[in-house]
Design an enzyme around this catalytic site. Structure first.
Site, short mmCIF file in Angstrom:
data_model
loop_
_atom_site.label_atom_id
_atom_site.label_comp_id
_atom_site.label_asym_id
_atom_site.label_seq_id
_atom_site.Cartn_x
_atom_site.Cartn_y
_atom_site.Cartn_z
N CYS A 10 6.90 2.26 1.74
CA CYS A 10 6.33 2.53 0.42
C CYS A 10 6.83 3.85 -0.17
O CYS A 10 6.57 4.93 0.39
CB CYS A 10 4.80 2.55 0.59
SG CYS A 10 3.90 3.27 -0.78
N CYS B 25 4.07 6.30 -1.30
CA CYS B 25 3.43 6.88 -0.11
C CYS B 25 4.19 8.14 0.33
O CYS B 25 3.59 9.13 0.73
CB CYS B 25 3.39 5.89 1.04
SG CYS B 25 2.42 4.41 0.70
#
Length: 98
Positions: A24, A27
């Site tokens: 991600c 993230c």
């Protein structure tokens, strides 16, 4: 992780849980933000990261459908939740006011 998780979030100090995934992009953008939050708040908060791919049952338990998802716990109670990347100042304000 699941039994340990319950002990962690039931602590006296607030616990911010970052549900993330290695693949991600957002993230990864959140990593330095969380580091700055921890640096500023110090021992007033505990920040833990939960990899949704390695802890699927925990992610399912909290209905994490997108990453990053942040959940703030105070004495075991979920007091705030949001998906996406936040700025340091916004996150600190949320932690202090929750």
């Amino acid at each position: 992780m699941k039994s340990n998780f319950k002990n962690i979030v039931n602590a006296d100090k607030p616990v911010l849980v970052d549900f993330f995934a290695d693949w991600c992009g957002p993230c990864k953008m959140l990593i330095p933000v969380l580091a700055e939050v921890k640096k500023e708040l110090g021992d007033a908060i505990k920040i833990i990261k939960v990899d949704v791919d390695k802890n699927k049952s925990l992610a399912d338990q909290f209905q994490v459908r997108g990453v990053p998802t942040l959940i703030l716990f105070k004495k075991g109670k979920k007091v705030w939740r949001q998906s996406g990347v936040l700025q340091k100042a916004d996150l600190i304000q949320i932690i202090k006011s929750s």
